[in-house]
Design an enzyme around this catalytic site. Sequence first.
Site, short mmCIF file in Angstrom:
data_model
loop_
_atom_site.label_atom_id
_atom_site.label_comp_id
_atom_site.label_asym_id
_atom_site.label_seq_id
_atom_site.Cartn_x
_atom_site.Cartn_y
_atom_site.Cartn_z
N ASP A 7 0.86 -1.18 0.00
CA ASP A 7 0.00 0.00 0.00
C ASP A 7 0.89 1.23 0.00
O ASP A 7 1.49 1.57 1.02
CB ASP A 7 -0.92 -0.03 1.22
N GLY A 9 1.11 4.93 0.02
CA GLY A 9 0.28 6.08 0.32
C GLY A 9 0.96 7.39 0.05
O GLY A 9 2.04 7.44 -0.56
N THR A 11 2.27 9.39 2.25
CA THR A 11 3.40 9.66 3.13
C THR A 11 4.20 8.43 3.51
O THR A 11 5.27 8.56 4.11
CB THR A 11 2.91 10.34 4.43
N ASP A 96 -6.79 3.08 -2.07
CA ASP A 96 -6.86 2.72 -0.66
C ASP A 96 -8.29 2.68 -0.15
O ASP A 96 -8.64 1.83 0.67
CB ASP A 96 -6.02 3.68 0.18
N THR A 175 -4.19 30.32 22.48
CA THR A 175 -4.29 30.12 21.03
C THR A 175 -3.98 28.68 20.66
O THR A 175 -4.69 28.08 19.84
CB THR A 175 -3.32 31.08 20.31
#
Length: 246
Positions: A7, A9, A11, A96, A175
Amino acid sequence: MHTLALDIGNTAVKAGCFDGPHLRKMAAGLSGAEVVDLVRHWQPRHVVVSSVAQEAALTVQELQALVPGRILAFNPATTALPLQNAYATPHTLGADRLAAAVGAWYLRPGRATVIVDAGTALKLDLVSADGTFRGGSIAPGLQLRLKALHHFTGRLPMLELPAPHATVSLTGDSTQGAMLSGVVNGAVAEIQGLLASYRRQQPGLGVLLTGGDAGFLAPRLSARIFVVPELVLLGLNRILAYNVEE
């Protein structure tokens, strides 16, 4: 019979070594050289390759000399499948997503299932009880949301996700806290809201969670879910078996 599922992908490259239907070994973050070493060690008879990256064809060519049987380059638009595909544009469908759907149907035959794939993108896809992939939704994943807040604003920092079991306050009092609340609690609310809508449409619905952020999201989701990290690999192996059964 030994088989291998790859697989590729956005990344990372993930691999699953199978003995028949049984996953014996799983590895992630592999380089091309490490994939070749894995093939030499596992000695699969057949290999299936799924990719959302441009390098997939090169991988197939490199492996061909090492594999005695078939190298199946999975194509959602043309590869034969053990379920029906009702997606209107199969040529644009991520491999995928469809492989995960096949894996879900293999694990839950005859039952409606939503796959929550929490990777680079956050994807929810439906396999109906009659064994049909219906499609679903695609949204930015957790990391993409954090990066977008940083890159497309002037002063918001680049943050990392907290530890999987760390509490993310609903009301951020800084924040950074507000950003994490928006990204994490917002994604959780999005997933749970979509699942609630699916449950109203699909009696007896099951939910499978997979993807790189599955472990982070699982303890935050109140819905009854099953985490299946190897779901795409299971689906790819089932697709391979469907195409090369001997």
